[in-house]
Design a protein around this motif. Structure first.
Motif, mmCIF file in Angstrom:
data_model
loop_
_atom_site.group_PDB
_atom_site.id
_atom_site.type_symbol
_atom_site.label_atom_id
_atom_site.label_comp_id
_atom_site.label_asym_id
_atom_site.label_seq_id
_atom_site.Cartn_x
_atom_site.Cartn_y
_atom_site.Cartn_z
ATOM 1 N N LEU A 293 -50.220 -66.361 -118.215
ATOM 2 C CA LEU A 293 -50.938 -66.738 -116.907
ATOM 3 C C LEU A 293 -50.096 -67.824 -116.176
ATOM 4 O O LEU A 293 -49.260 -68.664 -116.682
ATOM 5 N N ASP A 294 -49.505 -67.280 -114.778
ATOM 6 C CA ASP A 294 -48.617 -67.989 -114.065
ATOM 7 C C ASP A 294 -49.222 -68.388 -112.989
ATOM 8 O O ASP A 294 -49.533 -67.454 -111.930
ATOM 9 N N SER A 317 -46.652 -66.716 -122.030
ATOM 10 C CA SER A 317 -46.542 -67.753 -121.003
ATOM 11 C C SER A 317 -47.515 -68.485 -120.570
ATOM 12 O O SER A 317 -48.441 -67.785 -120.064
ATOM 13 N N LEU A 318 -47.540 -69.646 -120.380
ATOM 14 C CA LEU A 318 -48.431 -70.531 -119.523
ATOM 15 C C LEU A 318 -47.782 -71.550 -118.525
ATOM 16 O O LEU A 318 -46.989 -72.221 -119.143
ATOM 17 N N LEU A 336 -52.796 -73.647 -128.454
ATOM 18 C CA LEU A 336 -52.057 -72.650 -128.112
ATOM 19 C C LEU A 336 -50.974 -72.286 -129.291
ATOM 20 O O LEU A 336 -49.818 -72.300 -128.864
ATOM 21 N N LYS A 337 -51.519 -71.958 -130.596
ATOM 22 C CA LYS A 337 -50.697 -71.933 -131.516
ATOM 23 C C LYS A 337 -49.587 -70.837 -131.500
ATOM 24 O O LYS A 337 -48.568 -70.847 -132.121
ATOM 25 N N LEU A 342 -44.246 -72.600 -122.300
ATOM 26 C CA LEU A 342 -45.033 -73.669 -121.699
ATOM 27 C C LEU A 342 -44.435 -74.335 -120.747
ATOM 28 O O LEU A 342 -43.133 -74.894 -120.892
ATOM 29 N N ASP A 343 -44.756 -74.314 -119.303
ATOM 30 C CA ASP A 343 -43.624 -74.647 -118.291
ATOM 31 C C ASP A 343 -45.001 -75.563 -117.544
ATOM 32 O O ASP A 343 -45.801 -74.744 -116.587
#
Length: 842
Positions: A293-294, A317-318, A336-337, A342-343
């Motif tokens: 998800l971006d 990626s999130l 979110l294992k 993560l950004d």
């Protein structure tokens, strides 16, 4: 599918009974033998994935029984004859992709009534497409991507309507061409069998037609990197089979529709780099198969929905960076294992970092910088052993830096500009000064010598003091303290009564420095500390002392120069309103008088140890032992610098509260830190534009800049705009690739760097490339091979970069690339260089 080399033997043309001939996926070179035209019974000719060059021999067009013709992945060139569409009446499969064909597509192609697959991607075809595809009712796959199709006319995409009769159409790919104008409503009449539809990387404008919701079998829709405006249609939620939805890098606004939550099969969703606002819909949690998800670089606000963090499928990626999200990071993030990246950087998040984040044991990239997180790094983070890039910079974190980080295989660790204290570890990533940043933490000590931290002082108690003595000393201290407090209270009361005015006590947010401190820091503004000079002053290296010593760059204004004070005020006003990792950070300013009573003004910046880009491109550097050694940037470094500068420009033009135009972009104003990250500096000519809300508006303010980098329209009296900065960027990029300044003697009498680069495209790019990009004779020999093998990644990267530089520096301002397009193209180039295949930037 062997390793056969040499040319395809002409004798094969003697085998006149052949019906099928395939030599695909070998290493055949040379040209296609003319004798193959003698194979009159041939129905399949497969020569793809070789190293064939030259043109298609005219004799091939005599093979009237062909139903499959493939020459993909070669270096063939030339154009298709106007009668091409009547030469192979039974043709079903045509693959001309990944070559160097030019010209327009013949109208006669519409006569291929049996055509099922039409693939011409990755060539140099151009012009307006006027083929009536409606006659090709058996079409299943049409791939037009990566060419120069388009005329610039508003009806560039009118041909899409002709596909309404192609009821078997499954794939329509037309990304990275030059299509303009709006996407017609007739897009909703495309085949119900269409599952793959891409048109990203064009210049398509207008709104996304709501009829897109009619394509109920779509699995992939890519509309990225265009100029779409308006909102995302709510009926996009009517596409139940959608797995990959990409609409990033447009100008979309409004809220993210809740209906996207209906796309239960969605795997990847890219909505980043738009102007979306409102909150993140909690209904996105219904996308239970989501891997990526971006939502980065929008205007999203509110909290991060807890429901979203329960989508345990998120693994690639999130990305929620560059928004206006607030509140804390929910503890549900620990669900979110399997997440690798993560950004959440550049938001307004606060509170402590939840220890539950340590459950995300698959994390490789964790970016939390530019927020207001507080507290310490959770000790539970010891479980994040796979992390490689970890950025906590520019927060309010405190406490000691955990020693377990020494055991991690970190490539980058950025802890700068927090309030960490105590002894810095020395093993692992902490032993690599180029991989760690801890600046702005004034209470750290120890560490390796390259980090220049003060030594840690260990206090040891030799004797244990009796409790009675401790109590006596404490009582005495209280009495003395009370007496002193009373004395100062009376003193201040009297002083207040006699004072004519009061001065409020302000908390210092910036370091205060005097002329005397700056004089001492630079050893009397010694020429030995002079590191640069410009129109309005000189820049010195200086060592300032606050809680500890640190190196700074001190720009002393020459107030005798006209405009110097105005430049000083402009730079102060600009730099106090902006903050970005690719902009030089101002530490403080000094406005005072020197020891002779003369007015004195200076600006103090973060020191950039690797100097300016100008120095790296055009001068020899000095090694530690004092001997000169020619050091130049390799291609990857130049690409990274180009991306850094483009990121900063995009921030200035589109992310600031009021758009800012730099007005003097050039290599001398691009500074490199110890990690070779580029920062734009010198905002003495920068201008704010409160009224500038889109790139088509501008304002009339006197223009200054540097010859060779100033946009040509400025010389004709045009008003300044963001287009001017893009022009300067294009020239800078071409200078980075060619190694030539735009002011060199060769660019006289109407010649310029833009034309020099444009005329070399695409075949002669290696001739104009900076020779320093090739380290030695072995590399130059390899370059000869590269010119033959068009598929080689280095040449393709150079061609792409020159294309970007030329597109940015065109004479027409409206014809120049946008910063978002620049960034997208550069990321593709970088991925190509690193992985030898085009990938969309995440």
């Amino acid at each position: 599918m062997n390793n056969l080399t040499g040319g395809i033997s002409p004798f094969i043309g003697n085998l006149t009974s052949l019906k099928s001939f395939s030599a695909a996926t070998n290493s055949f070179g040379g040209s296609i033998p003319d004798t193959l035209g003698q194979l009159k019974k041939l129905t399949l000719l497969g020569l793809g994935d070789n190293q064939l060059s030259g043109m298609i021999p005219p004799s091939i067009y005599n093979l009237s029984f062909l139903n499959a013709f493939s020459v993909s992945f070669n270096q063939l060139h030339g154009s298709l004859p106007p009668s091409f569409g009547v030469m192979f009446p039974d043709l079903q499969f045509l693959q001309l992709n990944h070559n160097q064909f030019t010209g327009t597509l013949p109208l006669s192609i519409s006569k291929y009534s049996k055509m099922e697959q039409f693939d011409v991607q990755h060539n140099n075809f151009n012009g307006k497409i006027t083929i009536n595809f409606g006659r090709l009712q058996n079409l299943k796959r049409v791939i037009l991507s990566h060419n120069n199709f388009g005329s610039g006319e508003p009806d560039d995409l009118a041909f899409i309507g002709s596909f309404a009769n192609c009821s078997n159409l499954e794939v329509l790919a037309m990304e990275f061409d030059q299509f303009r104008g709006p996407l017609p409503e007739s897009v909703g009449n495309l085949s119900k069998n269409l599952f793959f539809f891409t048109l990203g990387g064009n210049q398509i404008c207008g709104t996304i037609p709501s009829t897109i919701g009619n394509l109920v079998n779509l699995e992939m829709l890519d509309m990225e990197d265009n100029q779409f405006t308006g909102t995302i249609p709510t009926n996009i939620g009517n596409l139940p089979k959608m797995q990959l939805l990409i609409v990033q890098m447009n100008h979309l606004s409004g809220k993210i529709p809740d209906s996207i939550g209906n796309l239960s099969l969605l795997i990847e969703l890219y909505l980043g780099s738009n102007r979306l606002e409102g909150t993140i819909p909690s209904r996105l949690a219904n996308c239970k198969k989501l891997l990526l998800l971006d939502l980065r670089q929008n205007n999203l606000s509110g909290n991060i929905p807890k429901e979203l963090l329960n989508v345990s499928s998120l693994s690639i990626s999130l990305n929620l960076a560059w928004n206006c999200l607030s509140g804390s990071l929910p503890t549900e993030v620990g669900n979110l294992k399997n997440l690798m990246e993560l950004d959440i950087s550049e938001n307004r998040l606060s509170g402590e970092i939840p220890s539950s984040l340590s459950s995300c044991t698959s994390l490789e990239n964790l970016y939390m910088q530019e927020n207001s997180f507080q507290g310490s790094i959770p000790l539970s983070f010891e479980s994040l052993r796979g992390i490689q890039n970890f950025d906590l910079s520019h927060n309010n974190l405190s406490g000691k830096i955990p020693t377990f980080l020494e055991k991690f295989s970190l490539m980058i660790l950025n802890l700068s500009f927090n309030d960490f204290e105590g002894k810095l570890p020395m093993e692992g990533v902490f032993a690599n000064a180029s991989a760690i940043s801890i600046v702005g933490n004034h209470r750290l000590c120890g560490g390796i010598s390259e980090l220049q931290l003060p030594s840690c002082i260990t206090k040891k108690s030799k004797h244990k003091m009796p409790l009675s003595r401790i109590l006596a000393i404490t009582a005495a201290s209280v009495l003395v303290g009370a007496a002193l407090l009373s004395f100062f209270t009376i003193y201040l009361f009297k002083k207040q009564r006699t004072a004519q005015s009061t001065v409020p006590v302000l908390k210092e947010s910036f370091l205060k420095v005097s002329y005397e401190k700056l004089l001492k820091a630079t050893d009397g503004f010694s020429s030995a500390n002079l590191i640069g000079f410009g129109s309005f002053g000189s820049v010195y290296r200086g060592i300032l002392v606050q809680d500890q010593e640190f190196v700074a760059a001190i720009k002393v204004l020459n107030l005798q120069n006209r405009g110097a004070i105005k430049s000083f005020m402009a730079e102060c006003e600009t730099l106090r309103n902006i903050r970005h990792r690719n902009l030089v950070r101002i530490i403080t300013s000094c406005s005072s008088v020197d020891f002779q009573g003369n007015e004195f003004k200076a600006l103090v910046y973060e020191f950039m140890p690797n100097g300016s880009l100008e120095r790296w491109l055009h001068a020899s550097l000095e090694t530690n032992d004092g001997q000169n050694e020619q050091q130049r940037l390799n291609l990857l470094q130049r690409i990274n610098i180009a991306i850094d500068v483009a990121c900063a420009l995009d921030y200035l033009h589109h992310q600031c509260q009021m758009p800012i135009i730099h007005c003097d972009l050039k290599p001398g104003n691009i500074l490199l830190d110890h990690e070779m990250v580029a920062h734009i500096g010198d905002f003495g000519l920068a201008r704010f534009f409160p009224e500038l809300t889109n790139p088509n508006q501008s304002s009339s303010i006197g223009v200054r800049g540097t010859i060779g980098y100033v946009a040509p329209e400025y010389g004709l009296g045009s008003e300044i705009s963001t287009y001017g900065d893009v022009y300067s960027y294009g020239i800078l990029l071409l200078e980075m690739i060619t190694g030539k300044r735009p002011t060199e003697n060769m660019f006289e009498e109407g010649h310029n760097l833009h034309d020099f680069a444009r005329m070399a495209l695409p075949d002669r790019v290696m001739e104009i490339a900076d020779p320093e990009l090739l380290d030695n004779e072995e590399e130059e020999a390899r370059a000869t091979t590269i010119q033959v093998n068009n598929g080689h990644k280095i040449v393709e990267c150079l061609i792409s970069m020159v294309n970007i530089g030329v597109a940015c520096s065109t004479e027409s301002p409206q014809g120049r690339m946008s910063t978002s397009n620049i960034l997208h193209e550069l990321h593709l180039v970088k991925n190509k260089l690193l992985k030898d295949e085009l990938q969309t930037s995440c």
